[in-house]
Write a protein that holds these residues in place. Sequence first.
Motif, PDB file in Angstrom:
ATOM      1  N   SER A  27       0.850  -1.076   0.057  1.00 37.00           N
ATOM      2  CA  SER A  27       0.048   0.042   0.056  1.00 37.00           C
ATOM      3  C   SER A  27       1.068   1.171   0.106  1.00 37.00           C
ATOM      4  N   GLY A  28       0.381   2.410  -0.661  1.00 34.91           N
ATOM      5  CA  GLY A  28       1.195   3.481  -0.719  1.00 34.91           C
ATOM      6  C   GLY A  28       2.186   3.415  -1.739  1.00 34.91           C
ATOM      7  N   ALA A  29       2.231   2.631  -2.610  1.00 32.09           N
ATOM      8  CA  ALA A  29       3.269   2.342  -3.580  1.00 32.09           C
ATOM      9  C   ALA A  29       3.079   3.202  -4.688  1.00 32.09           C
ATOM     10  N   VAL A  30       4.150   3.980  -5.301  1.00 35.48           N
ATOM     11  CA  VAL A  30       3.957   4.528  -6.701  1.00 35.48           C
ATOM     12  C   VAL A  30       4.808   3.791  -7.532  1.00 35.48           C
ATOM     13  N   VAL A  31       4.138   3.621  -8.695  1.00 32.42           N
ATOM     14  CA  VAL A  31       4.495   2.960  -9.679  1.00 32.42           C
ATOM     15  C   VAL A  31       4.835   3.865 -11.123  1.00 32.42           C
ATOM     16  N   SER A  32       5.973   3.848 -11.685  1.00 30.34           N
ATOM     17  CA  SER A  32       5.882   4.599 -13.045  1.00 30.34           C
ATOM     18  C   SER A  32       6.135   3.719 -14.214  1.00 30.34           C
ATOM     19  N   LEU A  33       5.353   3.757 -15.128  1.00 26.61           N
ATOM     20  CA  LEU A  33       5.255   2.928 -16.264  1.00 26.61           C
ATOM     21  C   LEU A  33       5.817   3.781 -17.604  1.00 26.61           C
ATOM     22  N   THR A  34       6.629   3.140 -18.337  1.00 29.35           N
ATOM     23  CA  THR A  34       7.324   3.742 -19.254  1.00 29.35           C
ATOM     24  C   THR A  34       7.478   2.662 -20.677  1.00 29.35           C
ATOM     25  N   GLY A  35       7.306   3.224 -21.744  1.00 32.59           N
ATOM     26  CA  GLY A  35       7.519   2.456 -22.721  1.00 32.59           C
ATOM     27  C   GLY A  35       6.618   3.281 -24.102  1.00 32.59           C
ATOM     28  N   ASP A  36       6.911   2.818 -25.330  1.00 32.01           N
ATOM     29  CA  ASP A  36       6.301   3.488 -26.405  1.00 32.01           C
ATOM     30  C   ASP A  36       4.719   3.425 -26.389  1.00 32.01           C
ATOM     31  N   LEU A  37       4.320   4.409 -27.148  1.00 32.98           N
ATOM     32  CA  LEU A  37       2.998   4.574 -27.430  1.00 32.98           C
ATOM     33  C   LEU A  37       2.369   3.261 -27.700  1.00 32.98           C
ATOM     34  N   GLY A  38       1.229   2.504 -27.257  1.00 32.69           N
ATOM     35  CA  GLY A  38       0.698   1.372 -27.685  1.00 32.69           C
ATOM     36  C   GLY A  38       1.336   0.115 -27.576  1.00 32.69           C
ATOM     37  N   VAL A  39       2.267   0.161 -26.298  1.00 32.37           N
ATOM     38  CA  VAL A  39       2.944  -1.061 -25.942  1.00 32.37           C
ATOM     39  C   VAL A  39       2.332  -1.912 -24.910  1.00 32.37           C
ATOM     40  N   GLY A  40       1.440  -1.271 -24.241  1.00 33.22           N
ATOM     41  CA  GLY A  40       0.702  -2.280 -23.162  1.00 33.22           C
ATOM     42  C   GLY A  40       0.795  -1.835 -21.761  1.00 33.22           C
ATOM     43  N   ASP A 119       8.452   3.770  -6.179  1.00 37.57           N
ATOM     44  CA  ASP A 119       8.866   2.448  -5.742  1.00 37.57           C
ATOM     45  C   ASP A 119       8.986   1.503  -6.634  1.00 37.57           C
ATOM     46  N   TYR A 120       8.437   1.624  -7.893  1.00 40.71           N
ATOM     47  CA  TYR A 120       8.656   0.482  -9.026  1.00 40.71           C
ATOM     48  C   TYR A 120       8.635   1.359 -10.224  1.00 40.71           C
ATOM     49  N   ASP A 121       9.884   0.895 -11.077  1.00 41.34           N
ATOM     50  CA  ASP A 121      10.043   1.565 -12.341  1.00 41.34           C
ATOM     51  C   ASP A 121       9.826   0.571 -13.307  1.00 41.34           C
ATOM     52  N   ILE A 122       8.571   0.517 -14.069  1.00 37.34           N
ATOM     53  CA  ILE A 122       8.496  -0.690 -14.908  1.00 37.34           C
ATOM     54  C   ILE A 122       8.463  -0.185 -16.593  1.00 37.34           C
ATOM     55  N   ASN A 123       9.432  -0.879 -17.164  1.00 34.08           N
ATOM     56  CA  ASN A 123       9.286  -0.363 -18.613  1.00 34.08           C
ATOM     57  C   ASN A 123       8.938  -1.666 -19.364  1.00 34.08           C
ATOM     58  N   ILE A 124       8.095  -1.405 -20.419  1.00 30.09           N
ATOM     59  CA  ILE A 124       7.650  -2.277 -21.396  1.00 30.09           C
ATOM     60  C   ILE A 124       7.908  -1.949 -22.665  1.00 30.09           C
ATOM     61  N   LYS A 125       8.888  -2.985 -23.277  1.00 34.68           N
ATOM     62  CA  LYS A 125       9.532  -2.875 -24.359  1.00 34.68           C
ATOM     63  C   LYS A 125       8.723  -3.527 -25.602  1.00 34.68           C
ATOM     64  N   TYR A 126       8.597  -3.064 -26.735  1.00 38.42           N
ATOM     65  CA  TYR A 126       8.044  -3.434 -28.081  1.00 38.42           C
ATOM     66  C   TYR A 126       9.043  -4.567 -28.402  1.00 38.42           C
ATOM     67  N   ILE A 127       8.758  -6.005 -28.712  1.00 38.34           N
ATOM     68  CA  ILE A 127       9.660  -6.868 -29.456  1.00 38.34           C
ATOM     69  C   ILE A 127       9.255  -7.043 -30.749  1.00 38.34           C
ATOM     70  N   ASP A 128       7.781  -7.593 -30.626  1.00 43.08           N
ATOM     71  CA  ASP A 128       7.131  -7.661 -32.038  1.00 43.08           C
ATOM     72  C   ASP A 128       5.609  -7.564 -31.845  1.00 43.08           C
ATOM     73  N   GLU A 129       4.783  -7.902 -32.816  1.00 38.71           N
ATOM     74  CA  GLU A 129       3.504  -7.564 -32.666  1.00 38.71           C
ATOM     75  C   GLU A 129       2.843  -8.196 -31.358  1.00 38.71           C
ATOM     76  N   THR A 130       3.187  -9.123 -30.853  1.00 43.73           N
ATOM     77  CA  THR A 130       2.576  -9.811 -29.463  1.00 43.73           C
ATOM     78  C   THR A 130       3.550  -9.761 -28.361  1.00 43.73           C
ATOM     79  N   VAL A 131       5.039  -9.749 -28.581  1.00 42.02           N
ATOM     80  CA  VAL A 131       5.689 -10.121 -27.564  1.00 42.02           C
ATOM     81  C   VAL A 131       6.360  -8.861 -27.179  1.00 42.02           C
ATOM     82  N   ARG A 132       6.373  -8.712 -25.723  1.00 47.02           N
ATOM     83  CA  ARG A 132       6.827  -7.625 -25.047  1.00 47.02           C
ATOM     84  C   ARG A 132       7.962  -7.949 -23.856  1.00 47.02           C
ATOM     85  N   GLU A 133       8.894  -7.150 -23.519  1.00 44.65           N
ATOM     86  CA  GLU A 133       9.898  -7.482 -22.648  1.00 44.65           C
ATOM     87  C   GLU A 133       9.717  -6.408 -21.519  1.00 44.65           C
ATOM     88  N   ILE A 134       9.391  -6.927 -20.545  1.00 45.07           N
ATOM     89  CA  ILE A 134       8.889  -5.873 -19.158  1.00 45.07           C
ATOM     90  C   ILE A 134       9.955  -5.920 -18.075  1.00 45.07           C
TER      91      ILE A 134
END
Length: 141
Positions: A27-40, A119-134
């Motif tokens: 509780s109280g966590a702050v999550v930053s999400l990064t990644g290109d537009l439409g990546v998930g 508290d959490y830095d989460i990066n989502i990277k596009y690999i291909d149409e369906t695959v993501r590296e998080i």
Amino acid sequence: MKNEKYTTNSVNETIDLGERIGTAIKSGAVVSLTGDLGVGKTAFTKGLALGLGIEDTISSPTFTLMKEYEGRLDLKHIDAYRLEGVDSDSLGLFDLMDDRTVIVIEWGSFLDDLDFNVDYDINIKYIDETVREITVSEVEA
């Protein structure tokens, strides 16, 4: 800082990963999400919300800037895409924090001068149409 990398092969797997993290998040966590537009980023947030016990439909807060949801822990879902360069002090983000809330900031890197710790830095990277590296980085205070 603890880093873990995951590969997801579908939107459902991205949601499932978000749910696992949401179940364990404090509780109280702050999550930053990064990644290109439409990546998930919103799909990941949908899963995180499930892990928080939220039954509402989660949608992108792009045009409202923030949406709030109630669950086992509440969720404040912020989209900072249109806030690049805005002074975070003037946004009052610190006022959103409390012991029952998890804050998720999509495009968190657009707010470089945050007046609180992530508290959490989460990066989502596009690999291909369906695959993501998080990459999930737990930031120790």
